[in-house]
Enzyme design. Structure first.
Site, PDB file in Angstrom:
ATOM      1  N   LYS A  48       7.421  -2.455   0.540  1.00  0.00           N
ATOM      2  CA  LYS A  48       6.661  -3.713   0.559  1.00  0.00           C
ATOM      3  C   LYS A  48       7.543  -4.850   0.073  1.00  0.00           C
ATOM      4  O   LYS A  48       8.260  -4.694  -0.928  1.00  0.00           O
ATOM      5  CB  LYS A  48       5.424  -3.558  -0.329  1.00  0.00           C
ATOM      6  CG  LYS A  48       4.470  -4.752  -0.297  1.00  0.00           C
ATOM      7  CD  LYS A  48       3.260  -4.498  -1.193  1.00  0.00           C
ATOM      8  CE  LYS A  48       2.268  -5.654  -1.147  1.00  0.00           C
ATOM      9  NZ  LYS A  48       1.093  -5.432  -2.016  1.00  0.00           N
TER      10      LYS A  48
ATOM     11  N   SER B 290      -3.023  -6.235   0.286  1.00  0.00           N
ATOM     12  CA  SER B 290      -1.854  -6.983   0.684  1.00  0.00           C
ATOM     13  C   SER B 290      -0.717  -6.112   1.206  1.00  0.00           C
ATOM     14  O   SER B 290       0.235  -6.646   1.757  1.00  0.00           O
ATOM     15  CB  SER B 290      -1.370  -7.817  -0.502  1.00  0.00           C
ATOM     16  OG  SER B 290      -0.972  -6.966  -1.564  1.00  0.00           O
TER      17      SER B 290
ATOM     18  N   SER C  84      -5.017  -3.476  -3.054  1.00  0.00           N
ATOM     19  CA  SER C  84      -3.974  -3.756  -2.059  1.00  0.00           C
ATOM     20  C   SER C  84      -3.245  -2.555  -1.495  1.00  0.00           C
ATOM     21  O   SER C  84      -2.481  -2.700  -0.547  1.00  0.00           O
ATOM     22  CB  SER C  84      -2.935  -4.718  -2.648  1.00  0.00           C
ATOM     23  OG  SER C  84      -3.401  -6.045  -2.589  1.00  0.00           O
TER      24      SER C  84
END
Lengths: 441, 441
Positions: free
Chosen positions: B82, B151, B175
């Site tokens: 990420k 996210s 997330s």
């Protein structure tokens, strides 16, 4: 033996006094920076408090502040920033050759908050390697053969020599309070998490705490207000003290009392006696069973979190880590996940139990260091009296209230309940007023 | 309504299966990377899972691993990272134009640990802006009109499309688990602090947790072993399940049950019934009074810590933050230090109380999301069912066990006691074996 102090002067003007002078139009930021530069010129070659220092950049910041609108309660105040905190306009080398010249693109949150309140960053202060135990070049300003303490060595020495009136540090064991104590200035480690940690090089994530070193408690109060976004009053310590009632003080020898040198035991006992005479309720705190094990379990947490946090440096730059840090990481890697889990469980339990320490007391009075700053620069001293409270996530302050052998400062440590930082600072103002402030002669 | 699954296939080969293939000499790292590149070529133009991707760099890493010694249990396994996690050899842009092209000098600890165990970093996956709520470009691979969740959007979509067999995410609210659920793959949020956070862009320091998204639980088990330094067995889920006894399951509707769409309530009730039939002791958990207030207090913590952590970006780059994030920071700045302190006190209390949830249960079964991934790409969905457990610091897993409207996946959420991550993963393996795994058709 520690002696009470003959007189109660502050060592140097602190951030709050200077902020009052700026607010009153009696001085401006450029003049303040020039005073800092004068001190720097006179002392830095001996003290080695700074990892990065650029007079022109400091003056440029001051000029911009003098010419711009009033930004906040720290307007025009120079601050020192420990070199494990990111700064967008200065290198962040972390006391390691691996990061020599490293330029992060952003400020650490605490630095950005100070700047947003009008502070200027005077420079980066020397840190022990990655805020650990391998010392930087800084010496103790009161005796250059002695350690300044660590790991926030440069911040303590710079404040003690008047090179800067306020500086950030970080504490994972005793890295703010010990150097503050050894250098005769005031140290503050807030409740865990109180001051935002974004932009701090991680050491041990469950212990790392941003703190500060300053000449006086009013400076700590001012900075805490800026860090947490509450109104800053700029009130003078001596005025605030009048409004306070004497606190209930728990005398807390801890299980480490036998480690304390005579100057430390004498300081605690003298403080206890005089604070009682001044109207405080002082009683011995019974040290709860189990808390002694903090000293046993803490290294499992600190060394393992350290080892994991530094996996990249360990894998790619091992030879450029100090031998001391390499051994520390090896110890951390040898901690099993089972032992670590047990240490974490123990720690969480003790943090819950710590609330009970304050059932009958407003503040705990406890040793800060084993004794005065030891001779020699190869070690930054013993962190055990400081690290208890860091692990418990409690706010703690060091006040240099006594004088020990060789005229060196001796500090007491005051500890409050988690989240009770404002109250702790207020109680400490009362205590400090009674006991006075060590001063170099 | 959610339907039980017709068959139990995994969507794509995961890290554990591929690690077994590499260990058995049936494939090498270059061949694995080439498979990933084929998937990338075929799908990335539609899916937009990657923020940074360089086939040559990935192949160079694979070549070095194929030619070097065996490094560990992830040898040769490509992982997605990420883009709020630092990487020394790739940019870390955090979903924001402010950090376009930003090159940190070090790996985040979790990335370095994965590499030390032999993983190669395939690329950086799309994150919502600073791991918050403003979406990146990723779409849901199973219906491009739907959000992939956030996210950790890119990590979920990349795993779901077989572009990578394992990916890191971070969870401050929901997330990791929400995008995993919406994309039909497995998500894991460890106990707070279990996976080291060094090198993660902070959002809310007291909540941020590193986690992972993968095709199967055996992949999660493998990565958790690497992250905490315990032995990795590479055991197949189906073999492990035989050794397990059915768990005691607490059916936990929470105070948010009314938010659950029919496919979510049906999935939980069907799971509850079938797990009971398979031998688990399933009973309704009484949701403790006070826990409902988590939904009220959490925003005080998250938005205020966010606002303080981003002081530098707020001060120097405000116009380049999304309107959504600007509003979020304004909310955070409006939280008083008193309200924040109250929220923290409340939170610490609930974390202590959460241990009692597991007095009679090994694992809690609870909704993961309100329903299937909603239509539209402007929101990443509702985090409320996930954020409860993040705030309580408990380990949580999402398993895509059911099928909802439009043939989209529906996940259940399993929650364990703090520190009980290994046991939670094991219990989840048993649960997953009973319920099967949603598969795109």
């Amino acid at each position: 033996m520690a002696a009470p102090l003959a007189h109660w002067a502050m060592p140097e003007p602190g951030a709050a006094e200077l902020a009052r002078a700026i607010a009153g139009g009696r001085i401006d930021a450029r003049a303040l920076v020039r005073q800092c530069l004068d001190r720097y010129e006179a002392q830095e070659a001996d003290i080695h408090a700074w990892a990065w220092f650029d007079p022109d950049h400091a003056l440029a910041q001051a000029r911009a502040l003098d010419q711009g609108p009033h930004r906040g309660p720290l307007h025009g105040i120079p601050v020192g920033v420990k070199d494990v905190l990111d700064t967008f306009d200065m290198p962040t080398a972390m006391g390691s050759p691996i990061y020599a010249g490293h330029r992060p693109p952003m400020d650490a949150a605490c630095v950005a908050l100070a700047r947003a309140a009008g502070a200027l960053v005077l420079g980066k202060t020397v840190t022990a390697e990655f805020a650990g135990s391998a010392p930087g070049a800084t010496v103790n300003p009161h005796d250059m053969r002695r350690t300044p303490g660590g790991s926030s060595s440069g911040s303590a020495a710079a404040v003690a020599t008047g090179m800067v009136p306020l500086a950030f540090g970080t504490q994972t064991g005793g890295s703010v309070l010990r150097p503050a104590a050894f250098c005769g200035v005031t140290g503050f480690k807030p409740s865990f998490g109180r001051w935002n940690r974004a932009g701090v090089k991680p050491y041990a994530d469950s212990l790392d705490t941003v703190g500060a070193i300053a000449p006086a408690l009013e400076d700590i109060e001012l900075l805490d207000a800026v860090m947490v976004g509450r109104p800053a009053t700029l009130a003078h310590d001596r005025d605030v003290v009048k409004t306070l009632t004497p606190p209930r003080i728990g005398l807390c020898r801890t299980h480490l009392w036998d480690l304390a040198a005579p100057e430390t035991t004498a300081a605690i006992e003298d403080a206890s006696m005089r604070l009682s005479a001044a109207g405080a309720q002082v009683a011995e705190l019974e040290w709860p069973a189990g808390f002694a094990d903090i000293t046993y379990w803490r290294p499992f947490i600190a060394s393992r979190e350290r080892a994991l946090a530094m996996t990249d440096e360990w894998q790619r730059h091992r030879a450029r880590l100090s031998a001391l840090l390499q051994r520390g990481i090896e110890h951390g890697l040898a901690v099993s996940s089972t032992d670590y889990a047990a240490a974490l469980r123990f720690t969480l339990e003790q943090r819950v139990r710590a609330a009970a320490l304050f059932e009958h007391f407003d503040v705990l009075l406890t040793p800060c260091t084993t004794g005065i700053a030891p001779l020699g620069l190869e070690s930054t001293g013993d962190p055990r009296f400081q690290e208890l409270w860091t692990l418990l996530h409690l706010p703690a302050l060091s006040l240099p209230t006594h004088q020990g052998p060789a005229a060196m400062p001796v500090a007491i440590q005051l500890v409050g309940p988690r989240g009770g930082d404002e109250r702790l600072i207020a109680m400490a103002r009362w205590v400090s007023h009674q006991l006075g402030h060590w001063q170099h002669r």
